[in-house]
Design a protein around this motif. Structure first.
Motif, PDB file in Angstrom:
ATOM      1  N   PRO A   1     -35.148 128.791  11.671  1.00 45.83           N
ATOM      2  CA  PRO A   1     -35.757 127.465  11.908  1.00 45.83           C
ATOM      3  C   PRO A   1     -37.250 127.503  12.213  1.00 45.83           C
ATOM      4  O   PRO A   1     -37.886 126.461  12.257  1.00 45.83           O
ATOM      5  CB  PRO A   1     -34.983 126.928  13.128  1.00 45.83           C
ATOM      6  CG  PRO A   1     -33.831 127.828  13.333  1.00 45.83           C
ATOM      7  CD  PRO A   1     -34.123 129.125  12.674  1.00 45.83           C
ATOM      8  N   ASP A   2     -37.810 128.713  12.445  1.00 43.71           N
ATOM      9  CA  ASP A   2     -39.262 128.766  12.691  1.00 43.71           C
ATOM     10  C   ASP A   2     -40.013 129.209  11.432  1.00 43.71           C
ATOM     11  O   ASP A   2     -41.094 129.784  11.505  1.00 43.71           O
ATOM     12  CB  ASP A   2     -39.593 129.666  13.894  1.00 43.71           C
ATOM     13  CG  ASP A   2     -38.907 131.016  13.833  1.00 43.71           C
ATOM     14  OD1 ASP A   2     -38.162 131.262  12.852  1.00 43.71           O
ATOM     15  OD2 ASP A   2     -39.114 131.832  14.752  1.00 43.71           O
ATOM     16  N   TRP A   3     -39.444 128.921  10.270  1.00 42.29           N
ATOM     17  CA  TRP A   3     -40.078 129.211   8.982  1.00 42.29           C
ATOM     18  C   TRP A   3     -40.383 127.911   8.248  1.00 42.29           C
ATOM     19  O   TRP A   3     -39.795 126.872   8.551  1.00 42.29           O
ATOM     20  CB  TRP A   3     -39.161 130.086   8.116  1.00 42.29           C
ATOM     21  CG  TRP A   3     -39.144 131.530   8.530  1.00 42.29           C
ATOM     22  CD1 TRP A   3     -38.711 132.022   9.725  1.00 42.29           C
ATOM     23  CD2 TRP A   3     -39.590 132.645   7.759  1.00 42.29           C
ATOM     24  NE1 TRP A   3     -38.852 133.395   9.740  1.00 42.29           N
ATOM     25  CE2 TRP A   3     -39.389 133.801   8.551  1.00 42.29           C
ATOM     26  CE3 TRP A   3     -40.134 132.795   6.493  1.00 42.29           C
ATOM     27  CZ2 TRP A   3     -39.718 135.086   8.098  1.00 42.29           C
ATOM     28  CZ3 TRP A   3     -40.459 134.071   6.032  1.00 42.29           C
ATOM     29  CH2 TRP A   3     -40.257 135.201   6.838  1.00 42.29           C
TER      30      TRP A   3
ATOM     31  N   VAL B   1     -52.555 130.423  -1.754  1.00 38.16           N
ATOM     32  CA  VAL B   1     -52.863 129.178  -1.045  1.00 38.16           C
ATOM     33  C   VAL B   1     -51.818 128.182  -1.527  1.00 38.16           C
ATOM     34  O   VAL B   1     -51.428 128.198  -2.692  1.00 38.16           O
ATOM     35  CB  VAL B   1     -54.298 128.671  -1.310  1.00 38.16           C
ATOM     36  CG1 VAL B   1     -54.605 128.510  -2.788  1.00 38.16           C
ATOM     37  CG2 VAL B   1     -54.544 127.348  -0.591  1.00 38.16           C
ATOM     38  N   GLY B   2     -51.344 127.359  -0.599  1.00 39.39           N
ATOM     39  CA  GLY B   2     -50.307 126.407  -0.983  1.00 39.39           C
ATOM     40  C   GLY B   2     -50.252 125.263   0.002  1.00 39.39           C
ATOM     41  O   GLY B   2     -51.137 125.113   0.853  1.00 39.39           O
ATOM     42  N   GLU B   3     -49.204 124.452  -0.156  1.00 42.49           N
ATOM     43  CA  GLU B   3     -49.038 123.371   0.812  1.00 42.49           C
ATOM     44  C   GLU B   3     -47.599 123.374   1.301  1.00 42.49           C
ATOM     45  O   GLU B   3     -46.671 123.699   0.551  1.00 42.49           O
ATOM     46  CB  GLU B   3     -49.418 122.024   0.194  1.00 42.49           C
ATOM     47  CG  GLU B   3     -48.580 121.641  -0.980  1.00 42.49           C
ATOM     48  CD  GLU B   3     -49.259 120.596  -1.859  1.00 42.49           C
ATOM     49  OE1 GLU B   3     -50.501 120.527  -1.849  1.00 42.49           O
ATOM     50  OE2 GLU B   3     -48.534 119.868  -2.534  1.00 42.49           O
ATOM     51  N   ILE B   4     -47.448 123.012   2.573  1.00 41.03           N
ATOM     52  CA  ILE B   4     -46.127 123.044   3.202  1.00 41.03           C
ATOM     53  C   ILE B   4     -45.276 121.919   2.618  1.00 41.03           C
ATOM     54  O   ILE B   4     -45.706 120.767   2.579  1.00 41.03           O
ATOM     55  CB  ILE B   4     -46.266 122.882   4.730  1.00 41.03           C
ATOM     56  CG1 ILE B   4     -47.048 124.061   5.307  1.00 41.03           C
ATOM     57  CG2 ILE B   4     -44.895 122.766   5.388  1.00 41.03           C
ATOM     58  CD1 ILE B   4     -47.384 123.921   6.783  1.00 41.03           C
ATOM     59  N   VAL B   5     -44.078 122.277   2.132  1.00 35.38           N
ATOM     60  CA  VAL B   5     -43.188 121.245   1.589  1.00 35.38           C
ATOM     61  C   VAL B   5     -41.924 121.084   2.432  1.00 35.38           C
ATOM     62  O   VAL B   5     -41.221 120.086   2.309  1.00 35.38           O
ATOM     63  CB  VAL B   5     -42.799 121.533   0.115  1.00 35.38           C
ATOM     64  CG1 VAL B   5     -43.987 121.287  -0.800  1.00 35.38           C
ATOM     65  CG2 VAL B   5     -42.257 122.935  -0.070  1.00 35.38           C
ATOM     66  N   GLU B   6     -41.626 122.062   3.284  1.00 34.29           N
ATOM     67  CA  GLU B   6     -40.445 121.937   4.148  1.00 34.29           C
ATOM     68  C   GLU B   6     -40.729 122.667   5.455  1.00 34.29           C
ATOM     69  O   GLU B   6     -41.238 123.794   5.439  1.00 34.29           O
ATOM     70  CB  GLU B   6     -39.225 122.565   3.454  1.00 34.29           C
ATOM     71  CG  GLU B   6     -37.934 122.383   4.230  1.00 34.29           C
ATOM     72  CD  GLU B   6     -36.759 123.151   3.598  1.00 34.29           C
ATOM     73  OE1 GLU B   6     -36.922 123.710   2.497  1.00 34.29           O
ATOM     74  OE2 GLU B   6     -35.699 123.186   4.250  1.00 34.29           O
TER      75      GLU B   6
ATOM     76  N   GLY C   1     -47.007 122.162  15.168  1.00 26.99           N
ATOM     77  CA  GLY C   1     -48.440 122.301  14.907  1.00 26.99           C
ATOM     78  C   GLY C   1     -48.819 122.277  13.437  1.00 26.99           C
ATOM     79  O   GLY C   1     -49.997 122.412  13.105  1.00 26.99           O
ATOM     80  N   PHE C   2     -47.840 122.120  12.549  1.00 23.44           N
ATOM     81  CA  PHE C   2     -48.137 122.011  11.120  1.00 23.44           C
ATOM     82  C   PHE C   2     -47.380 120.818  10.550  1.00 23.44           C
ATOM     83  O   PHE C   2     -46.351 120.410  11.094  1.00 23.44           O
ATOM     84  CB  PHE C   2     -47.749 123.300  10.377  1.00 23.44           C
ATOM     85  CG  PHE C   2     -48.668 124.452  10.696  1.00 23.44           C
ATOM     86  CD1 PHE C   2     -49.832 124.657   9.973  1.00 23.44           C
ATOM     87  CD2 PHE C   2     -48.371 125.324  11.739  1.00 23.44           C
ATOM     88  CE1 PHE C   2     -50.693 125.705  10.277  1.00 23.44           C
ATOM     89  CE2 PHE C   2     -49.224 126.382  12.059  1.00 23.44           C
ATOM     90  CZ  PHE C   2     -50.387 126.568  11.318  1.00 23.44           C
ATOM     91  N   ASP C   3     -47.893 120.265   9.463  1.00 22.07           N
ATOM     92  CA  ASP C   3     -47.296 119.066   8.866  1.00 22.07           C
ATOM     93  C   ASP C   3     -46.920 119.314   7.421  1.00 22.07           C
ATOM     94  O   ASP C   3     -47.540 120.138   6.740  1.00 22.07           O
ATOM     95  CB  ASP C   3     -48.302 117.903   8.899  1.00 22.07           C
ATOM     96  CG  ASP C   3     -48.674 117.527  10.317  1.00 22.07           C
ATOM     97  OD1 ASP C   3     -47.748 117.379  11.143  1.00 22.07           O
ATOM     98  OD2 ASP C   3     -49.887 117.406  10.591  1.00 22.07           O
TER      99      ASP C   3
END
Ligand SMILES: [Zn+2]
Ligand SMILES: [Zn+2]
Length: 413
Positions: A47-49, A90-95, A102-104
């Motif tokens: 769950p911390d991934w 480089v990427g963007e968080i999708v899940e 602290g991240f969205d």
């Protein structure tokens, strides 16, 4: 998702080895160790991934060595098959896992791909990790994940040569709006250069030599100029276009490795050359510090020849079997030979900072003008052309080649 993955069961390995010797294009294909195609999306290991959609995945010299089966067998216990290639990213968080703070979703990040104690959920962390030296971690084969040193050589977590990959929250570094994707994908290799330079920082006035002017050599020039501005840098480059990049990044002198280049190096270092009974001349005096950024024998010989007595050689290139190297200068001149891998935390200016964060800050602050080093990008399906372009530096004038796995993304480019 679509991805480029690597596996090496013995029959496939032998077939790829034989076919690849006929033509490099056979190193990737449906029967080869490296294959392009559909693979399952990697699941969050805990769950911390988070899951990251790749915007750019860089091609590193070490990746080319894996694809062409040239990597050292010594590294194989620190990987697990099959794995999706790609550690520069480089990427963007999708899940987001439930425990990530602290991240969205949608946030642009670069991921520190090192899979040391913290991402492996090993508590307490080993002594190296606790001391801010995760590249020396004792647990790359232990804990909650399959064995592997990096995202990009480890089964189950994905890699940046795929449409998405996973990362532990501790591995995420936010990308400032001002950074383009091309700059951000250079954060990982620049962090390697920052780590090497910070670990062996030349005092003011010492002369540095960088051997090799591919991406890691040029990023080392950028790191030296930013972090040791009172140390003039000479670069030994194979190609003229590489030398032009080195000059733009602040090298005081560029020597092209052909003809009587040893004389030019001696002049740059203020050294005298002595002629042995056989072979190339050796310098008395020379550069105080030499960073070797390629993996070939001649680079190491040049470093051994041109570093002054008592000086230091830092090996940042992926040297494996160096054939025919005369190691006598190492003891004859009491040289120190140091290896450098990945990144860690460094104390300076009254604070401790991780090389990854320092790399982001150097680019964002305009102290490392690295954007022109990304010379080519390709979709994943164009892998043959991408890998050929990355390998043929002189012909393609390539420095950093990167995959652009997804459709063109909105946002800063
Ligand atoms: Zn790399
Ligand atoms: Zn550790």
């Amino acid at each position: 998702m679509k991805a480029i993955r690597f596996a090496a069961p013995l029959p496939t390995y032998l077939l790829t080895l034989a076919a690849g010797r006929l033509s490099p294009r056979f190193y990737v294909g449906p029967l080869a160790c490296t294959r392009y195609g559909e693979v399952p999306d990697p699941a969050l290991p805990a769950p911390d991934w988070v899951s990251v959609r790749t915007r750019l995945g860089g091609i590193c010299g070490s990746d080319l060595a894996i694809v062409t089966l040239g990597a050292s067998p010594s590294t194989s216990p620190f990987s697990s098959f099959p794995f999706v290639l790609g550690h520069e990213n480089v990427g963007e968080i999708v899940e987001l896992g439930a425990d990530v703070r602290g991240f969205d979703r949608g946030q642009r990040v670069v991921v520190n791909p090192l899979l040391s104690c913290v991402p492996r959920a090993i508590r307490p962390a080993c002594a190296a990790c606790a001391a801010g030296r995760p590249s020396r971690c004792a647990h790359f084969t232990d804990g909650a994940l399959a064995p592997g040193m990096f995202i990009g050589t480890t089964r189950g977590v994905g890699g940046s040569w795929g449409e998405c990959f996973t990362a532990h929250a501790s591995q995420l570094v936010a990308v400032p709006e001002s950074l383009s994707d091309e700059e951000a994908v250079l954060v990982e290799p620049l962090a390697c250069a920052v780590h090497a330079v910070r670990s062996h920082l030349p005092p003011a006035g010492e002369r540095a030599l960088v051997v090799g002017a591919g991406s890691i050599g040029l990023l080392t020039v950028a790191a030296l100029r930013a972090l040791a501005p009172a140390s003039p840098v000479t670069v030994l480059a194979r190609h003229v276009f590489q030398g032009e990049h080195a000059e733009r990044l602040g090298a005081e002198r560029v020597v092209i490795a052909r003809g009587r280049y040893v004389d030019a190096l001696a002049e740059a270092a203020g050294a005298r050359l002595l002629r042995p009974v056989l072979g190339e001349r050796i310098a008395v005096g020379g550069f105080d510090r030499t960073v070797v950024c390629t993996g070939d024998s001649r680079a190491m010989e040049d470093a051994l020849r041109m570093t002054r007595a008592g000086g230091t050689i830092v090996l940042l290139g992926n040297a494996v079997h160096l054939k025919g190297v005369d190691w006598a200068p190492l003891w004859l001149k009491e040289l120190t030979l140091a290896g450098s891998l990945a990144y860690g935390a460094h104390a300076h200016g009254g604070a401790t900072r991780h090389a990854f964060e320092e790399a982001v800050a150097l680019i964002a602050g305009g102290r490392a003008a690295v954007r022109p080093l990304v010379t080519h990008t390709f979709p994943l399906a164009d892998h043959a052309r991408a890998l050929a372009t990355a390998a043929d530096r002189g012909g393609a004038h390539s420095i950093k080649v990167a995959f652009r796995p997804g459709p063109p993304a909105p946002g800063p480019v």
